[in-house]
Design a protein around this motif. Sequence first.
Motif, PDB file in Angstrom:
ATOM      1  N   GLU I  41       0.847  -1.133   0.130  1.00 54.68           N
ATOM      2  CA  GLU I  41       0.145   0.064   0.063  1.00 54.68           C
ATOM      3  C   GLU I  41       0.845   1.397  -0.025  1.00 54.68           C
ATOM      4  OE1 GLU I  41      -2.607   0.296   3.390  1.00 54.68           O
ATOM      5  OE2 GLU I  41      -3.532   2.409   2.717  1.00 54.68           O
ATOM      6  N   VAL I  42       0.672   1.941  -0.849  1.00 53.82           N
ATOM      7  CA  VAL I  42       1.592   3.287  -0.940  1.00 53.82           C
ATOM      8  C   VAL I  42       1.090   4.198   0.128  1.00 53.82           C
ATOM      9  CG1 VAL I  42       2.098   5.258  -2.449  1.00 53.82           C
ATOM     10  CG2 VAL I  42       1.950   3.141  -3.657  1.00 53.82           C
ATOM     11  N   VAL I  43       1.974   4.725   0.855  1.00 50.95           N
ATOM     12  CA  VAL I  43       1.614   5.701   1.809  1.00 50.95           C
ATOM     13  C   VAL I  43       2.497   7.227   1.644  1.00 50.95           C
ATOM     14  CG1 VAL I  43       1.284   4.132   3.729  1.00 50.95           C
ATOM     15  CG2 VAL I  43       3.463   5.070   3.519  1.00 50.95           C
ATOM     16  N   GLY I  44       3.214   7.339   0.671  1.00 58.28           N
ATOM     17  CA  GLY I  44       3.885   8.684   0.256  1.00 58.28           C
ATOM     18  C   GLY I  44       4.576   8.366  -1.071  1.00 58.28           C
ATOM     19  N   THR I  45       4.452   9.435  -1.847  1.00 58.86           N
ATOM     20  CA  THR I  45       5.193   9.678  -2.880  1.00 58.86           C
ATOM     21  C   THR I  45       5.961  10.785  -3.259  1.00 58.86           C
ATOM     22  OG1 THR I  45       3.326   8.326  -4.092  1.00 58.86           O
ATOM     23  CG2 THR I  45       5.053   9.515  -5.507  1.00 58.86           C
ATOM     24  N   ARG I  46       7.260  10.797  -2.998  1.00 60.98           N
ATOM     25  CA  ARG I  46       8.252  11.890  -2.874  1.00 60.98           C
ATOM     26  C   ARG I  46       9.013  11.783  -4.153  1.00 60.98           C
ATOM     27  NH1 ARG I  46       8.941  14.165   2.534  1.00 60.98           N
ATOM     28  NH2 ARG I  46       7.310  13.085   3.705  1.00 60.98           N
ATOM     29  N   GLY I  47      10.122  12.852  -4.266  1.00 60.51           N
ATOM     30  CA  GLY I  47      11.199  12.853  -5.350  1.00 60.51           C
ATOM     31  C   GLY I  47      12.057  13.636  -5.157  1.00 60.51           C
ATOM     32  N   HIS I  48      13.275  13.515  -5.606  1.00 55.37           N
ATOM     33  CA  HIS I  48      14.480  14.231  -5.750  1.00 55.37           C
ATOM     34  C   HIS I  48      14.573  15.053  -7.111  1.00 55.37           C
ATOM     35  CE1 HIS I  48      18.353  15.723  -4.164  1.00 55.37           C
ATOM     36  NE2 HIS I  48      19.020  15.077  -5.467  1.00 55.37           N
ATOM     37  N   VAL I  49      14.957  16.261  -6.896  1.00 54.70           N
ATOM     38  CA  VAL I  49      15.012  17.168  -8.365  1.00 54.70           C
ATOM     39  C   VAL I  49      16.224  17.805  -8.089  1.00 54.70           C
ATOM     40  CG1 VAL I  49      13.916  19.196  -9.030  1.00 54.70           C
ATOM     41  CG2 VAL I  49      12.387  17.812  -7.924  1.00 54.70           C
ATOM     42  N   GLU I  50      16.708  17.692  -9.329  1.00 52.35           N
ATOM     43  CA  GLU I  50      18.211  18.428  -9.699  1.00 52.35           C
ATOM     44  C   GLU I  50      17.872  19.022 -11.124  1.00 52.35           C
ATOM     45  OE1 GLU I  50      21.418  15.715  -9.711  1.00 52.35           O
ATOM     46  OE2 GLU I  50      21.245  15.392  -7.594  1.00 52.35           O
ATOM     47  N   ASP I  51      18.313  20.329 -11.175  1.00 54.95           N
ATOM     48  CA  ASP I  51      18.332  21.262 -12.232  1.00 54.95           C
ATOM     49  C   ASP I  51      16.826  21.118 -12.888  1.00 54.95           C
ATOM     50  OD1 ASP I  51      20.741  22.209 -12.069  1.00 54.95           O
ATOM     51  OD2 ASP I  51      21.610  20.379 -13.258  1.00 54.95           O
ATOM     52  N   ASP I  52      15.865  21.190 -12.136  1.00 59.61           N
ATOM     53  CA  ASP I  52      14.476  21.155 -12.297  1.00 59.61           C
ATOM     54  C   ASP I  52      14.106  19.846 -13.093  1.00 59.61           C
ATOM     55  OD1 ASP I  52      14.336  23.614 -11.278  1.00 59.61           O
ATOM     56  OD2 ASP I  52      14.524  24.654 -13.291  1.00 59.61           O
TER      57      ASP I  52
END
Lengths: 71, 71, 71, 71, 71, 71, 71, 71, 71, 71, 71, 71
Positions: I41-52
């Motif tokens: 069960e997905v409890v969070g969706t995040r991500g890492h961003v570099e140079d947009d």
Amino acid sequence: MSNHVYKVVEIVGTSSKSIEDAIQKGISRAGSSLRHIGWFEVVGTRGHVEDDHVVHYQVTMKVGFRMESDG
Amino acid sequence: MSNHVYKVVEIVGTSSKSIEDAIQKGISRAGSSLRHIGWFEVVGTRGHVEDDHVVHYQVTMKVGFRMESDG
Amino acid sequence: MSNHVYKVVEIVGTSSKSIEDAIQKGISRAGSSLRHIGWFEVVGTRGHVEDDHVVHYQVTMKVGFRMESDG
Amino acid sequence: MSNHVYKVVEIVGTSSKSIEDAIQKGISRAGSSLRHIGWFEVVGTRGHVEDDHVVHYQVTMKVGFRMESDG
Amino acid sequence: MSNHVYKVVEIVGTSSKSIEDAIQKGISRAGSSLRHIGWFEVVGTRGHVEDDHVVHYQVTMKVGFRMESDG
Amino acid sequence: MSNHVYKVVEIVGTSSKSIEDAIQKGISRAGSSLRHIGWFEVVGTRGHVEDDHVVHYQVTMKVGFRMESDG
Amino acid sequence: MSNHVYKVVEIVGTSSKSIEDAIQKGISRAGSSLRHIGWFEVVGTRGHVEDDHVVHYQVTMKVGFRMESDG
Amino acid sequence: MSNHVYKVVEIVGTSSKSIEDAIQKGISRAGSSLRHIGWFEVVGTRGHVEDDHVVHYQVTMKVGFRMESDG
Amino acid sequence: MSNHVYKVVEIVGTSSKSIEDAIQKGISRAGSSLRHIGWFEVVGTRGHVEDDHVVHYQVTMKVGFRMESDG
Amino acid sequence: MSNHVYKVVEIVGTSSKSIEDAIQKGISRAGSSLRHIGWFEVVGTRGHVEDDHVVHYQVTMKVGFRMESDG
Amino acid sequence: MSNHVYKVVEIVGTSSKSIEDAIQKGISRAGSSLRHIGWFEVVGTRGHVEDDHVVHYQVTMKVGFRMESDG
Amino acid sequence: MSNHVYKVVEIVGTSSKSIEDAIQKGISRAGSSLRHIGWFEVVGTRGHVEDDHVVHYQVTMKVGFRMESDG
């Protein structure tokens, strides 16, 4: 992350293609006015439907970036 | 949205392919018995796993549609 | 409430006038197809804005009604 | 769960006896109009009190069932 | 909503008159510095009390607006 | 707010007229036994329905007041 | 519920027997100092474990009662 | 609780009999591999339904236990 | 699900490609030390961003598996 | 915790010094009118700011205490 | 708070020293570009760990300030 | 964070001194059996009270660490 301060803004990216594309489109647009974007967090996934087809994904996300220091 | 009333139902779409496909499959099926579907909102993303592989995405979503007026 | 069973449906009432009017409009429309509505609970209050004016309140609510017994 | 679509409805079962009995009474009544009920999830447990005694448990639950395919 | 990106800001509108008036006052003020406001969502309703009377409603809301494209 | 301690109680105000009136009626009644009420926060808005009309708004709110110092 | 005001207090009932017994024990005790208790809502179910056996259920609940009018 | 550290794990106990039995079965099984279990907290109550009867209660709970000190 | 007990662990899968790939990568890795994984069960969706640009999706999920019986 | 009943009240402790001091100040004040306070749980941490300095921490917490048995 | 409108922004303050220091550092930095900051509310407390030591507290907070009136 | 997988465990650190000390004590103990702890997130702050004094802070937190690759 040595004593930096970050700001978090909320945006909605949209795409007719995919959830990932909506996220990227939102970040690209936000990046045109904000520097140093470092992360995002999805807080909602919605979409618009016409004739029983998803015509747009609308991904609401928090976007965090480092505030530049003063002076 | 001039004084219309909308109804919101909860469905679970499933797909072995992707989250987007599970959303579309759920809306297609719902659309066969509901008219005027206008939007969806994802409220949960789960899945079934066999032998360490995702065999089905199960996306729970709210689906909104305009109630037709009476008479 | 002696051993009855109730059903809860989610609707969105809209009004250009007030939050209370949006609630009542939603219940009136729901009541044209459901009998025995007994209560509502607001779960979200949104609105549409044009030229910096609220043109519609959109009140999402749960509406509960008693299921009639069988046979 | 091969590409099926499920619907989720919210009901309130009541019982003067126990929480489990309120759940079962709700499902029995829902089952008289819905086919293929497969699961439930409790979302709220309340009750009515008279003279300092619980006279009814009221269990709000989501009930999921498979939508039959078309045609 | 064709591939647009939206921004969401949080404001608190206040009014001594009503919840609806607090919402409108907040949007009017926000609209003096933001263009293209399209929707709001109430996230909290509080108020200030003096001598057992509500002297101000304080409505916290998210306000969404379309980001203008670059260049 | 210099080192004061506050207490928060939960009440339900009801009114056949409006949400604002239910809030005020709840605070008026609470104020007859509590001194120094300073703020409220709405935590739920429900209502009772008869013949498809809202007959009572029921607004659950937290009400905060300063505890008087000892001695 | 004609323009009455209700108060809601939070209590924890405990029982070595069952969740229902913990609810009833909490309400019985609360009823010895509060009049007109009308409803409860469970907000948490915990328990104490010794030697891998549940020795006490601890049910946190909100209990609502009508405030008597003044004078 | 003098400077101890505790760990919390999430388990799902199941039972065809009752919610309490599902809790106890989950704790008994967890206790066969964990020592010092001290408390549980229910975080979800679901169940499996066949032919309109609850065939299994599935109680998701957090279970806390004291970590033994090192060496 | 006949009287089995399940354990739920929380993991974060990452991928530079897609949300689905992050889910699968997390489950593959978890499966190398856990047997009988049955659902997520997905409890969070995040991500890492570099140079947009999104350089990694980070999907936090709960993963459930059946505990093997003792002895 | 043998069949006792507990009550939970909500208070806000304030301090210009620290979060811990705000918690302690709130409990000290509550303890002047309540006996048998056994635990607290923080439910919110806010503060008042003047000239870009935190002048007061305001910690909202639930405070639990054992109800004395009757007569 | 006479008919003012407030804006709320989200920031993350960091500190190697304490939670309170992270809050203050975040507000100091925000105050260099925002006037009239009046309050904060903590919405998350995280931290970075190296070699089993907390090297930075990261406190996410909402910061509210009064919008200056126009013209 | 290149395609790594992380695990998240929940622990409760306790301290008679401060919230920060409870966090550090929990991480130190967890670190004695887990390698590569990278972050924590506070999910609850409670405490034990005796004679109106906080005798222990109990900080529940999620602790994340990188899973080592196989083979």
